[in-house]
Structures are given as structure tokens and as C-alpha cells.
Design a protein around this motif. Sequence first.
Motif, PDB file in Angstrom:
ATOM      1  N   PRO A 112       0.844  -1.195   0.000  1.00  0.00           N
ATOM      2  CA  PRO A 112       0.000   0.000   0.000  1.00  0.00           C
ATOM      3  C   PRO A 112       0.883   1.249   0.000  1.00  0.00           C
ATOM      4  CG  PRO A 112      -0.110  -1.126   2.123  1.00  0.00           C
ATOM      5  CD  PRO A 112       0.715  -1.980   1.213  1.00  0.00           C
ATOM      6  N   PRO A 113       0.403   2.359  -0.540  1.00  0.00           N
ATOM      7  CA  PRO A 113       1.220   3.574  -0.610  1.00  0.00           C
ATOM      8  C   PRO A 113       1.810   3.996   0.739  1.00  0.00           C
ATOM      9  CG  PRO A 113      -0.763   3.853  -1.906  1.00  0.00           C
ATOM     10  CD  PRO A 113      -0.903   2.547  -1.168  1.00  0.00           C
ATOM     11  N   SER A 114       1.078   3.809   1.812  1.00  0.00           N
ATOM     12  CA  SER A 114       1.596   4.211   3.129  1.00  0.00           C
ATOM     13  C   SER A 114       2.853   3.420   3.499  1.00  0.00           C
ATOM     14  CB  SER A 114       0.528   4.034   4.204  1.00  0.00           C
ATOM     15  OG  SER A 114       0.140   2.666   4.273  1.00  0.00           O
ATOM     16  N   ALA A 115       2.947   2.173   3.088  1.00  0.00           N
ATOM     17  CA  ALA A 115       4.117   1.352   3.400  1.00  0.00           C
ATOM     18  C   ALA A 115       5.319   1.755   2.553  1.00  0.00           C
ATOM     19  CB  ALA A 115       3.801  -0.119   3.184  1.00  0.00           C
ATOM     20  N   GLU A 116       5.073   2.282   1.364  1.00  0.00           N
ATOM     21  CA  GLU A 116       6.171   2.675   0.486  1.00  0.00           C
ATOM     22  C   GLU A 116       6.943   3.875   1.024  1.00  0.00           C
ATOM     23  OE1 GLU A 116       4.825   3.026  -3.542  1.00  0.00           O
ATOM     24  OE2 GLU A 116       3.994   1.006  -3.536  1.00  0.00           O
ATOM     25  N   LEU A 130      10.473  -5.284   1.690  1.00  0.00           N
ATOM     26  CA  LEU A 130       9.322  -5.745   0.910  1.00  0.00           C
ATOM     27  C   LEU A 130       8.908  -7.167   1.294  1.00  0.00           C
ATOM     28  CD1 LEU A 130      10.224  -4.559  -2.699  1.00  0.00           C
ATOM     29  CD2 LEU A 130       8.259  -3.814  -1.360  1.00  0.00           C
ATOM     30  N   MET A 131       9.885  -8.049   1.365  1.00  0.00           N
ATOM     31  CA  MET A 131       9.593  -9.461   1.619  1.00  0.00           C
ATOM     32  C   MET A 131       9.052  -9.702   3.025  1.00  0.00           C
ATOM     33  SD  MET A 131      10.112 -10.379  -1.358  1.00  0.00           S
ATOM     34  CE  MET A 131       9.858 -12.129  -1.311  1.00  0.00           C
ATOM     35  N   ALA A 132       9.419  -8.846   3.968  1.00  0.00           N
ATOM     36  CA  ALA A 132       8.988  -9.045   5.349  1.00  0.00           C
ATOM     37  C   ALA A 132       7.756  -8.232   5.721  1.00  0.00           C
ATOM     38  CB  ALA A 132      10.136  -8.673   6.298  1.00  0.00           C
ATOM     39  N   HIS A 133       7.331  -7.309   4.878  1.00  0.00           N
ATOM     40  CA  HIS A 133       6.220  -6.420   5.239  1.00  0.00           C
ATOM     41  C   HIS A 133       4.906  -7.194   5.361  1.00  0.00           C
ATOM     42  CE1 HIS A 133       3.573  -3.003   5.384  1.00  0.00           C
ATOM     43  NE2 HIS A 133       4.639  -2.250   5.587  1.00  0.00           N
TER      44      HIS A 133
END
Length: 185
Positions: A112-116, A130-133
Motif C-alpha cells: 500500500p502507498p503508506s508502506a512505500e 518488501l519481503m517481510a512487510h
Amino acid sequence: MSDPADHDSPARAALADAVREIEHHVAAAGWDAPVRVFALVRTSAALAAEPDLVHQLTPAVLVAAATQEWHLTSVEQEGLPAAPDLESLLAEISWSAAVDGVAVSVERVVLPPSAEESLPADPDEAIAYLMAHPDRQDVRLVVGVLRAGPSWCAVRTRANDSDDQVGGGADVVPGLVEALRATLQ
């Protein structure tokens, strides 16, 4: 989900059918797959060029080829050149005039944009992030374009991994649509 019949042409409807067929074919092999590239040719033209192909196609495909000008057959490309990423691979591909279109299947991780906003700048750290999010989504994209103009995209998520949960639309992945168009020029 958009229906290709709501759009402009038999070519787009045939492309949408071909992209869905490719997506189902790729899905049968499971997840964590490499990029796969397909040439798209009108089935009637393929039969005219290679009459023995009639023995490899189902009766339903032969009827469709005889009754639908834009019925498409996909031909998976093997022996693709080694490339560090999809963009580099597509930059190395060009097609003969006999090819009416092209499709590609690729898997991606989306957030999601907030995670980016918290994505680390270091490439190795970014991949680990990325892999752990916990909000990551694995998606498979199958994108197809025709020389005649139409495009179609199919999207499947790993979280909703069933044939009835595949979304689609003409320009779901506009950057990839344009990159594929460039291979046809």
C-alpha cells in the motif's frame, strides 16, 4: 473488473480472451515463476502459414479460427536472452510482422502507498523490507497488446488465488502496456 465486450472491438475481446487463457495457463504452474513472454498471432493466419497446425488445435479452436477474424493463438517464447530485469529484456525483443501482438506474465510484490513511504533507499534493504512487510501482496500480471492498438491486463493475487478472482482491464498496468507496445514497433 472491466468487460472487454463493453469496449470497442472484436480485436480487444479476442485479446482479453487470449490474456485470460495465458493467465490460466501460467497459474497452473504455480507461483514464484520467471517472466514468460508470448507472441500472439491470429489463428487463421497461423493455420494458413502452417497447415499441419490443424492437428495440434482442438476442434473448438478450429471453429473459432474459422468464425472469428481476431481469434488469437499464443506461442510461448523459449530461450529468451538473459537480462537483469524486465525492462532490459523487453528492450532486446522485437517481433516480425507476422506477430499480431505480444503478452508477458510477471510476478510482483506490491505494498500500500503508506508502506512505500518507509521503503529503504538501499536496494538490498528495500528487498528485505518488501519481503517481510505484513501488508505485502504478491500479484501475477499478464499484460497483452496488439499492433492494432488494443491492450488487456489480467491480475491475480496470491491471497485470492482462484480463477474467479482474476481481475482485468485495458490499462491496469500502463507502463508495462507501453513497454510491450514498443517491442512491436
